[in-house]
Scaffold this motif. Structure first.
Motif, PDB file in Angstrom:
ATOM      1  N   GLU B  70       0.801  -1.225   0.000  1.00 44.71           N
ATOM      2  CA  GLU B  70       0.000   0.000   0.000  1.00 44.71           C
ATOM      3  C   GLU B  70       0.833   1.273   0.000  1.00 44.71           C
ATOM      4  N   ILE B  71       2.078   1.181   0.472  1.00 46.07           N
ATOM      5  CA  ILE B  71       2.851   2.415   0.677  1.00 46.07           C
ATOM      6  C   ILE B  71       4.194   2.377  -0.036  1.00 46.07           C
ATOM      7  N   TYR B  72       4.996   1.324   0.215  1.00 47.13           N
ATOM      8  CA  TYR B  72       6.334   1.338  -0.382  1.00 47.13           C
ATOM      9  C   TYR B  72       6.269   1.210  -1.901  1.00 47.13           C
ATOM     10  N   ARG B  82       5.073  12.813  -6.036  1.00 47.19           N
ATOM     11  CA  ARG B  82       4.405  13.641  -5.022  1.00 47.19           C
ATOM     12  C   ARG B  82       3.040  13.075  -4.668  1.00 47.19           C
ATOM     13  N   ALA B  83       2.348  12.533  -5.658  1.00 42.88           N
ATOM     14  CA  ALA B  83       1.052  11.914  -5.365  1.00 42.88           C
ATOM     15  C   ALA B  83       1.233  10.697  -4.465  1.00 42.88           C
ATOM     16  N   ALA B  84       2.305   9.936  -4.703  1.00 41.28           N
ATOM     17  CA  ALA B  84       2.556   8.754  -3.874  1.00 41.28           C
ATOM     18  C   ALA B  84       2.864   9.170  -2.433  1.00 41.28           C
ATOM     19  N   ILE B  85       3.582  10.276  -2.269  1.00 41.18           N
ATOM     20  CA  ILE B  85       3.899  10.745  -0.915  1.00 41.18           C
ATOM     21  C   ILE B  85       2.630  11.200  -0.209  1.00 41.18           C
ATOM     22  N   ARG B  86       1.775  11.907  -0.936  1.00 42.64           N
ATOM     23  CA  ARG B  86       0.505  12.318  -0.310  1.00 42.64           C
ATOM     24  C   ARG B  86      -0.310  11.094   0.082  1.00 42.64           C
ATOM     25  N   ARG B  87      -0.305  10.102  -0.799  1.00 46.63           N
ATOM     26  CA  ARG B  87      -1.024   8.865  -0.487  1.00 46.63           C
ATOM     27  C   ARG B  87      -0.452   8.221   0.770  1.00 46.63           C
ATOM     28  N   MET B  88       0.871   8.212   0.867  1.00 48.19           N
ATOM     29  CA  MET B  88       1.524   7.663   2.056  1.00 48.19           C
ATOM     30  C   MET B  88       1.020   8.361   3.314  1.00 48.19           C
ATOM     31  N   LEU B  89       0.934   9.669   3.277  1.00 49.22           N
ATOM     32  CA  LEU B  89       0.517  10.411   4.469  1.00 49.22           C
ATOM     33  C   LEU B  89      -0.936  10.125   4.824  1.00 49.22           C
ATOM     34  N   VAL B  90      -1.777  10.049   3.802  1.00 48.56           N
ATOM     35  CA  VAL B  90      -3.189   9.754   4.063  1.00 48.56           C
ATOM     36  C   VAL B  90      -3.348   8.346   4.628  1.00 48.56           C
ATOM     37  N   GLU B  91      -2.679   7.380   3.986  1.00 47.00           N
ATOM     38  CA  GLU B  91      -2.796   5.990   4.439  1.00 47.00           C
ATOM     39  C   GLU B  91      -2.220   5.828   5.843  1.00 47.00           C
ATOM     40  N   THR B  92      -1.139   6.531   6.116  1.00 48.37           N
ATOM     41  CA  THR B  92      -0.528   6.451   7.436  1.00 48.37           C
ATOM     42  C   THR B  92      -1.473   7.000   8.503  1.00 48.37           C
ATOM     43  N   ALA B 172      -2.223  14.633  13.835  1.00 47.59           N
ATOM     44  CA  ALA B 172      -2.809  15.276  12.651  1.00 47.59           C
ATOM     45  C   ALA B 172      -1.974  16.487  12.231  1.00 47.59           C
ATOM     46  N   ARG B 173      -1.553  17.292  13.212  1.00 50.82           N
ATOM     47  CA  ARG B 173      -0.724  18.457  12.877  1.00 50.82           C
ATOM     48  C   ARG B 173       0.586  18.018  12.248  1.00 50.82           C
ATOM     49  N   LEU B 174       1.169  16.944  12.775  1.00 50.04           N
ATOM     50  CA  LEU B 174       2.432  16.464  12.211  1.00 50.04           C
ATOM     51  C   LEU B 174       2.258  16.080  10.743  1.00 50.04           C
ATOM     52  N   LEU B 175       1.185  15.352  10.442  1.00 46.89           N
ATOM     53  CA  LEU B 175       0.983  14.937   9.051  1.00 46.89           C
ATOM     54  C   LEU B 175       0.825  16.157   8.152  1.00 46.89           C
ATOM     55  N   ASP B 176       0.160  17.187   8.639  1.00 48.24           N
ATOM     56  CA  ASP B 176       0.048  18.420   7.850  1.00 48.24           C
ATOM     57  C   ASP B 176       1.425  19.028   7.578  1.00 48.24           C
ATOM     58  N   ARG B 177       2.230  19.118   8.621  1.00 43.23           N
ATOM     59  CA  ARG B 177       3.567  19.698   8.429  1.00 43.23           C
ATOM     60  C   ARG B 177       4.379  18.850   7.460  1.00 43.23           C
ATOM     61  N   LEU B 178       4.245  17.524   7.572  1.00 46.44           N
ATOM     62  CA  LEU B 178       5.012  16.658   6.676  1.00 46.44           C
ATOM     63  C   LEU B 178       4.580  16.862   5.236  1.00 46.44           C
ATOM     64  N   GLU B 179       3.296  17.071   5.037  1.00 46.52           N
ATOM     65  CA  GLU B 179       2.861  17.268   3.651  1.00 46.52           C
ATOM     66  C   GLU B 179       3.518  18.502   3.063  1.00 46.52           C
ATOM     67  N   ARG B 180       3.550  19.574   3.844  1.00 48.03           N
ATOM     68  CA  ARG B 180       4.213  20.777   3.328  1.00 48.03           C
ATOM     69  C   ARG B 180       5.702  20.523   3.120  1.00 48.03           C
ATOM     70  N   ARG B 181       6.315  19.865   4.102  1.00 51.19           N
ATOM     71  CA  ARG B 181       7.774  19.719   4.026  1.00 51.19           C
ATOM     72  C   ARG B 181       8.191  18.797   2.880  1.00 51.19           C
ATOM     73  N   LEU B 182       7.353  17.803   2.584  1.00 53.10           N
ATOM     74  CA  LEU B 182       7.749  16.804   1.578  1.00 53.10           C
ATOM     75  C   LEU B 182       7.216  17.115   0.187  1.00 53.10           C
ATOM     76  N   CYS B 183       6.055  17.761   0.121  1.00 54.86           N
ATOM     77  CA  CYS B 183       5.415  17.913  -1.189  1.00 54.86           C
ATOM     78  C   CYS B 183       5.491  19.307  -1.774  1.00 54.86           C
ATOM     79  N   ASP B 184       5.703  20.314  -0.928  1.00 55.99           N
ATOM     80  CA  ASP B 184       5.787  21.653  -1.504  1.00 55.99           C
ATOM     81  C   ASP B 184       7.059  21.773  -2.330  1.00 55.99           C
ATOM     82  N   PRO B 185       7.004  22.611  -3.345  1.00 55.53           N
ATOM     83  CA  PRO B 185       8.226  22.786  -4.158  1.00 55.53           C
ATOM     84  C   PRO B 185       9.368  23.245  -3.267  1.00 55.53           C
ATOM     85  N   PRO B 186      10.550  22.724  -3.503  1.00 53.67           N
ATOM     86  CA  PRO B 186      11.720  23.026  -2.672  1.00 53.67           C
ATOM     87  C   PRO B 186      12.042  24.509  -2.759  1.00 53.67           C
TER      88      PRO B 186
END
Lengths: 186, 186
Positions: B70-72, B82-92, B172-186
């Motif tokens: 489901e994740i790896y 980026r879509a896979a990373i978002r999926r990872m965060l949602v599934e997690t 929940a807050r952590l997952l939000d921060r991770l989404e920004r940190r991992l998916c936002d353009p560098p």
DNA sequence: GTCTATACAGCGATAGAC
DNA sequence: GTCTATCGCTGTATAGAC
């Protein structure tokens, strides 16, 4: 009554703490605790009439007092908040033996004994998070609360991952990243 | 020999996993495991001749297989990393019930049973970290390995802190921060 | 105060009836 | 295959000698 060496209880706490860290609450048997503290069961129960639970509560109090004095107080009071944060990272690395030592409070939080120690567990992390947020705010950082929560949680996660991978470098790398994230100019 | 319903073993795994999560390895007694799985001790030992340890190993295998599928796998194979990373965060977030459910693998890593399950524990986290680093690299991020290590460890720390503070919002807050940190353009 | 002896409950695991 | 009964052991905690 009676005049046991006034610090018999306090003297035993570091040994008891180490057994709880290494074996968890359930796995820390009175035989192990007594052997490591150099006390028979009779003496253990004399010093801690409430048995194993009282030993663990006393250990948690001692841990909380150490962090309050060495880490939270400087975070709140040091006129140089960035220096206090750096001190926190250095002391944290030393305290957890660069990731080779488990955080008893974190391990208890995950265990099914959590409820029994809920107040002390929550207090330990809330104090840490709030003291760090205070220092970050005084250092002029925006979103200090989020940043502090993220750092406190990362330290716990670093301990989990370092032990999972049996690789203390994981924890060392995390502390490096935290120093940049928390202390570099925003 | 014999033809037990072919999936008796597999059918019991989710219940066994939940007991291990809630009570830890040591605290998961055969009485609890059997009751939750709806099996007597005889049936349990018929399905798992190696006893409690074999049950835990089978549970870890099932968890590892679920995360791999489901994740790896999406992290490695999805043409849109980026879509896979978002999926990872949602599934997690869903898998850990927004932080109310403990990660069995992380809890085992902190426990004194770590060595017994060391291979599976290390594999779980190494796979996760490497798959995420792969996706981050394909998304064009610099220092993908550091970023991945940091995210995997933060998820574990988020579970510790959420349970310590008894506050699912922490996770929940952590997952939000991770989404920004991992998916936002560098 | 510190020890040994012990009470009693619960554990994982096994044996054997069905 | 699934159950119950039971074994041997270890746990916490207590009692009582010294």
């Amino acid at each position: 009554m009676s005049a046991s060496p006034p610090g018999a209880r306090e003297a035993a706490l570091p040994a008891l703490a180490e057994v709880f860290r290494e074996h968890g609450y359930a796995g820390a048997s009175l035989a192990l605790l007594g052997a490591r503290a150099g006390l028979g069961k009779g003496s253990l129960y004399h010093a801690f009439p409430g048995g194993k639970e009282e030993m663990a509560q006393a250990v948690l109090d001692a841990i909380g007092a150490w962090f309050a004095a060495e880490i939270y107080a400087p975070l709140r009071d040091d006129p140089d908040p960035r220096a206090a944060i750096r001190r926190m990272l250095v002391e944290t690395g030393a305290y957890f033996r660069s990731g080779r030592r488990v955080c008893l409070v974190g391990a208890l939080a995950l265990s099914d004994e959590r409820d029994r120690f809920a107040t002390r567990i929550a207090g330990y992390f809330a104090e840490w998070r709030d003291a760090l947020a205070d220092a970050l705010g005084r250092a002029g950082r925006a979103q200090a609360a989020d940043l502090a929560e993220d750092a406190v949680l990362a330290i716990q996660g670093g301990l989990v991952l370092a032990r999972a991978l049996d690789d203390a470098d994981v924890f060392a790398r995390l502390l490096d990243r935290l120093e940049r994230r928390l202390c570099d100019p925003p």
